[in-house]
Design an enzyme around this catalytic site. Structure first.
Site, PDB file in Angstrom:
ATOM      1  N   LYS A   1     -42.845  14.275  12.081  1.00  0.00           N
ATOM      2  CA  LYS A   1     -43.504  15.721  12.283  1.00  0.00           C
ATOM      3  C   LYS A   1     -44.353  16.240  11.321  1.00  0.00           C
ATOM      4  CE  LYS A   1     -44.528  19.596  15.540  1.00  0.00           C
ATOM      5  NZ  LYS A   1     -43.835  20.497  17.031  1.00  0.00           N
TER       6      LYS A   1
ATOM      7  N   SER B   1     -45.720  20.502  21.222  1.00  0.00           N
ATOM      8  CA  SER B   1     -46.771  20.590  19.723  1.00  0.00           C
ATOM      9  C   SER B   1     -46.669  18.789  19.463  1.00  0.00           C
ATOM     10  CB  SER B   1     -46.453  21.297  19.024  1.00  0.00           C
ATOM     11  OG  SER B   1     -45.407  21.728  18.604  1.00  0.00           O
TER      12      SER B   1
ATOM     13  N   SER C   1     -41.530  21.747  23.019  1.00  0.00           N
ATOM     14  CA  SER C   1     -42.384  20.497  22.647  1.00  0.00           C
ATOM     15  C   SER C   1     -42.136  19.821  22.326  1.00  0.00           C
ATOM     16  CB  SER C   1     -43.242  21.451  20.843  1.00  0.00           C
ATOM     17  OG  SER C   1     -44.143  22.257  21.466  1.00  0.00           O
TER      18      SER C   1
END
Length: 428
Positions: free
Chosen positions: A79, A148, A172
């Site tokens: 990420k 997210s 998330s």
């Protein structure tokens, strides 16, 4: 089943048997990226040349009997709030992190040491907040992949990598994994280092893995901790003696297909000998959501105070509102929320010690439209309390979109053992 649909354990066994090479596994992932990522937008950037060099080196190590564990030669994504040496950390923006970072985040260093091939950076919402990212859901482009960790979940679901690192401050990891039809594990707070990770809220941030199966999440999590994992180190698939279920907060907002999946699975487990007990939980979850938001707003405003003062217009709508909210809150109101958090951690930990793992819906339903990243209300309590939560596919609605449940408890191996058993029921 295509190569990219197989689990990490299956791929690892095939590599060691000689029926696959590390390079073949990598090329299968790169082919999926070439075929799908123009439309899905799960990756910020991909590094084929570097990944191919890593694949050749890692295959040579295996040929020389140097085995780093089950993640050896497995392509993964990271990420884009997590530092990778020599690469920019953009944080989901076009203006942050203008220069490459010097060092890997410890969790990335551990994954590399475990033999993972870092294939690229996955898309995040802006600073891991609430504003939707450009990523599409691989199951339906009209739906959100969640956030997210949107790119991490979508990349795994689309077969572009076998595991991806996510982070969870509210929901998330578990939410995007659920919306994309894969598994996600939010570890206990503080067990995976957040050094080298852009913070959203230091008291709530949790890095963790997203992968096809829960056993793959175990492999990824152990590697993130710096542990070598072999097949006999994965928790055995065992039917649970007891599970706790609950209503009220976790059922009132659910869509009917999710309730049907929840009820069907608990009935199936009961028929197989598991004692399923319905208990009211000893905390007010609406209060938890309120205090969770308060802590997140204050701590996010501290992280971004300087940049926000320079130019607030650079921030997207929802994240800008979060910072403004945090700046307006008093220190005493923040301390009140932190004290409440400590109480909730103690109460829920004691409750789960006495009553065993808790099984609840991971989301209110299947993935909604792309105008938001979905509702994290069923995930935020576990980020607030810091308790481990493991989400997995448990069924589908009438349109065959996944509905996922999550297990919460103090003992991760127990969660993975139970989830593995449930997955075996679903897949049988």
């Amino acid at each position: 089943m295509s190569l990219c649909d197989q689990s990490i354990l299956e791929i690892s066994n095939r590599i060691r048997s000689g029926s696959l090479t590390v390079t073949q596994v990598l090329e299968a992932c790169l082919e999926q990226i070439d075929a799908r990522d123009t439309d899905l937008k799960a990756f910020v950037e991909v590094w084929p040349s570097r990944a191919r060099e890593d694949a050749q080196r890692l295959q040579a190590e295996l040929d020389d009997n140097h085995d780093r564990g089950l993640l050896h030669g497995i392509p993964i994504g990271i990420k884009d709030i997590v530092d990778i040496a020599g690469v920019r950390t953009r944080g989901g923006t076009d203006w942050y992190g203008e220069n490459p970072v010097a060092e890997d985040a410890p969790l990335v260093a551990n994954l590399k040491e475990a033999g993972a091939i870092v294939i690229g950076k996955t898309v995040t919402t802006e600073f891991a907040g609430f504003d939707p990212s450009p990523t599409f859901n691989p199951l339906d482009p009209s739906r959100t992949p969640g956030g997210s960790s949107s790119g991490s979940a979508a990349s795994v679901a689309a077969g572009m990598c076998f595991m991806a690192v996510g982070t969870q401050t509210g929901g998330s990891i578990n939410r995007p994994a659920s919306y994309c039809g894969v598994a996600g594990f939010k570890p206990q707070f503080g067990t995976v280092s957040t050094n080298g990770v852009i913070p959203l809220s230091e008291s709530l941030d949790h890095p963790g893995p997203i992968a096809k199966r829960t056993s793959d999440c175990w492999i990824g999590w152990q590697a993130m901790l710096g542990n070598k994992v072999s097949s006999d180190g994965i928790p055995a698939i065992v039917p649970p003696d007891m599970l706790t279920v609950t209503g009220d907060f976790f059922t009132q907002k659910c869509e009917q297909p999710m309730l049907d999946v929840y009820d069907s699975l608990t009935a199936s487990l009961s028929d197989r000998g598991t004692q399923v007990e319905s208990i009211d939980l000893p905390v007010d979850f609406e209060d938890i959501l309120l205090m969770h938001r308060r802590i997140m707003a204050v701590e996010a405003s501290r992280v971004h105070k300087r940049d926000f003062a320079i130019d607030p217009s650079r921030y997207s709508f929802h994240f800008r509102a979060l910072i403004e909210e945090g700046l307006a809150l008093t220190e005493s109101s923040y301390q009140q929320a932190r004290n409440f958090q400590s109480q909730v951690k103690r109460i829920l930990s004691e409750f789960l010690t006495e009553n065993g793992p808790l099984l609840v819906p991971a989301t209110t339903g299947a993935a909604p439209g792309r105008e938001s990243t979905g509702d994290p209300r069923f995930n935020s309590p576990w980020s607030f309390s810091g308790l481990p939560s493991l989400s997995f596919v448990a069924g589908a609605d009438a349109k065959m979109f996944p509905n996922c449940l999550q297990l919460v408890g103090n003992v991760p191996s127990q969660l993975f053992s139970t989830a593995g058993f449930i997955e075996s029921i679903i897949l049988s």
